[in-house]
Motif scaffolding. Structure first.
Motif, PDB file in Angstrom:
ATOM      1  N   PRO A   1       0.791  -1.241   0.000  1.00  0.00           N
ATOM      2  CA  PRO A   1       0.000   0.000   0.000  1.00  0.00           C
ATOM      3  C   PRO A   1       0.822   1.289   0.000  1.00  0.00           C
ATOM      4  O   PRO A   1       0.473   2.238  -0.680  1.00  0.00           O
ATOM      5  N   ALA A   2       1.918   1.315   0.750  1.00  0.00           N
ATOM      6  CA  ALA A   2       2.766   2.510   0.805  1.00  0.00           C
ATOM      7  C   ALA A   2       4.153   2.206   0.248  1.00  0.00           C
ATOM      8  O   ALA A   2       5.139   2.832   0.644  1.00  0.00           O
ATOM      9  N   GLY A   3       4.236   1.226  -0.642  1.00  0.00           N
ATOM     10  CA  GLY A   3       5.525   0.858  -1.221  1.00  0.00           C
ATOM     11  C   GLY A   3       6.511   0.429  -0.155  1.00  0.00           C
ATOM     12  O   GLY A   3       6.145  -0.252   0.802  1.00  0.00           O
ATOM     13  N   ALA A   4       7.761   0.840  -0.298  1.00  0.00           N
ATOM     14  CA  ALA A   4       8.820   0.463   0.638  1.00  0.00           C
ATOM     15  C   ALA A   4       8.574   0.982   2.045  1.00  0.00           C
ATOM     16  O   ALA A   4       9.121   0.460   3.009  1.00  0.00           O
ATOM     17  N   ASP A   5       7.719   2.000   2.181  1.00  0.00           N
ATOM     18  CA  ASP A   5       7.428   2.575   3.497  1.00  0.00           C
ATOM     19  C   ASP A   5       6.302   1.860   4.237  1.00  0.00           C
ATOM     20  O   ASP A   5       5.994   2.210   5.376  1.00  0.00           O
ATOM     21  N   THR A   6       5.671   0.864   3.612  1.00  0.00           N
ATOM     22  CA  THR A   6       4.635   0.088   4.297  1.00  0.00           C
ATOM     23  C   THR A   6       5.258  -0.504   5.550  1.00  0.00           C
ATOM     24  O   THR A   6       6.313  -1.121   5.493  1.00  0.00           O
ATOM     25  N   THR A   7       4.607  -0.303   6.691  1.00  0.00           N
ATOM     26  CA  THR A   7       5.180  -0.713   7.974  1.00  0.00           C
ATOM     27  C   THR A   7       4.269  -1.684   8.705  1.00  0.00           C
ATOM     28  O   THR A   7       3.061  -1.470   8.793  1.00  0.00           O
ATOM     29  N   CYS A   8       4.862  -2.743   9.231  1.00  0.00           N
ATOM     30  CA  CYS A   8       4.165  -3.700  10.090  1.00  0.00           C
ATOM     31  C   CYS A   8       4.717  -3.524  11.496  1.00  0.00           C
ATOM     32  O   CYS A   8       5.924  -3.405  11.680  1.00  0.00           O
ATOM     33  N   ARG A   9       3.792  -3.506  12.485  1.00  0.00           N
ATOM     34  CA  ARG A   9       4.205  -3.291  13.875  1.00  0.00           C
ATOM     35  C   ARG A   9       3.535  -4.294  14.793  1.00  0.00           C
ATOM     36  O   ARG A   9       2.365  -4.616  14.616  1.00  0.00           O
ATOM     37  N   SER A  10       4.291  -4.730  15.786  1.00  0.00           N
ATOM     38  CA  SER A  10       3.749  -5.563  16.855  1.00  0.00           C
ATOM     39  C   SER A  10       4.616  -5.335  18.079  1.00  0.00           C
ATOM     40  O   SER A  10       5.811  -5.642  18.056  1.00  0.00           O
ATOM     41  N   GLY A  11       4.028  -4.784  19.112  1.00  0.00           N
ATOM     42  CA  GLY A  11       4.804  -4.469  20.310  1.00  0.00           C
ATOM     43  C   GLY A  11       5.948  -3.539  19.963  1.00  0.00           C
ATOM     44  O   GLY A  11       5.750  -2.498  19.346  1.00  0.00           O
ATOM     45  N   ASP A  12       7.158  -3.933  20.321  1.00  0.00           N
ATOM     46  CA  ASP A  12       8.347  -3.122  20.043  1.00  0.00           C
ATOM     47  C   ASP A  12       8.958  -3.406  18.673  1.00  0.00           C
ATOM     48  O   ASP A  12       9.954  -2.797  18.295  1.00  0.00           O
ATOM     49  N   VAL A  13       8.390  -4.348  17.932  1.00  0.00           N
ATOM     50  CA  VAL A  13       8.933  -4.737  16.628  1.00  0.00           C
ATOM     51  C   VAL A  13       8.267  -3.911  15.528  1.00  0.00           C
ATOM     52  O   VAL A  13       7.039  -3.817  15.463  1.00  0.00           O
ATOM     53  N   GLU A  14       9.096  -3.310  14.681  1.00  0.00           N
ATOM     54  CA  GLU A  14       8.609  -2.531  13.543  1.00  0.00           C
ATOM     55  C   GLU A  14       9.475  -2.860  12.342  1.00  0.00           C
ATOM     56  O   GLU A  14      10.698  -2.810  12.424  1.00  0.00           O
ATOM     57  N   VAL A  15       8.831  -3.237  11.245  1.00  0.00           N
ATOM     58  CA  VAL A  15       9.550  -3.625  10.037  1.00  0.00           C
ATOM     59  C   VAL A  15       8.889  -2.958   8.838  1.00  0.00           C
ATOM     60  O   VAL A  15       7.668  -3.024   8.685  1.00  0.00           O
ATOM     61  N   THR A  16       9.692  -2.300   7.998  1.00  0.00           N
ATOM     62  CA  THR A  16       9.148  -1.721   6.767  1.00  0.00           C
ATOM     63  C   THR A  16       9.311  -2.725   5.629  1.00  0.00           C
ATOM     64  O   THR A  16      10.147  -3.622   5.692  1.00  0.00           O
ATOM     65  N   ALA A  17       8.509  -2.550   4.602  1.00  0.00           N
ATOM     66  CA  ALA A  17       8.616  -3.416   3.428  1.00  0.00           C
ATOM     67  C   ALA A  17      10.000  -3.305   2.809  1.00  0.00           C
ATOM     68  O   ALA A  17      10.554  -4.294   2.325  1.00  0.00           O
ATOM     69  N   GLY A  18      10.576  -2.121   2.820  1.00  0.00           N
ATOM     70  CA  GLY A  18      11.920  -1.937   2.278  1.00  0.00           C
ATOM     71  C   GLY A  18      12.948  -2.749   3.041  1.00  0.00           C
ATOM     72  O   GLY A  18      13.823  -3.386   2.449  1.00  0.00           O
TER      73      GLY A  18
END
Length: 79
Positions: free
Chosen positions: A33-50
């Motif tokens: 949806p936001a290209g490489a900036d698409t972000t998944c978060r859970s608790g303290d974990v954050e990962v971008t598609a990039g």
């Protein structure tokens, strides 16, 4: 829900409208949806598609489903 399950679910959700098969890393990022900036978060974990894309190899393609993408990424990320 575990961090692994939550991130997996978010990746699948982000790719819910994607057209498969996805044959290249560029096509995968374009499907987010936001290209490489698409972000998944859970608790303290954050990962971008990039960031996640850096875990993939040319041999991973083509992807045939959102579940397959999510399976590979959470495994490679060690979640």
């Amino acid at each position: 829900m575990s961090v692994r399950d939550e991130i997996h679910s978010q990746i699948e959700g982000a790719l819910a409208d994607a057209t498969f098969p996805i044959r290249t890393p560029e096509d995968l990022l374009a499907a987010m949806p936001a290209g490489a900036d698409t972000t998944c978060r859970s608790g303290d974990v954050e990962v971008t598609a990039g960031e996640a894309g850096a875990l993939l190899t040319p041999g991973d393609f083509p992807f045939t489903s959102a579940k397959q993408v999510a399976d590979v990424l959470v495994e490679r990320a060690g979640l």
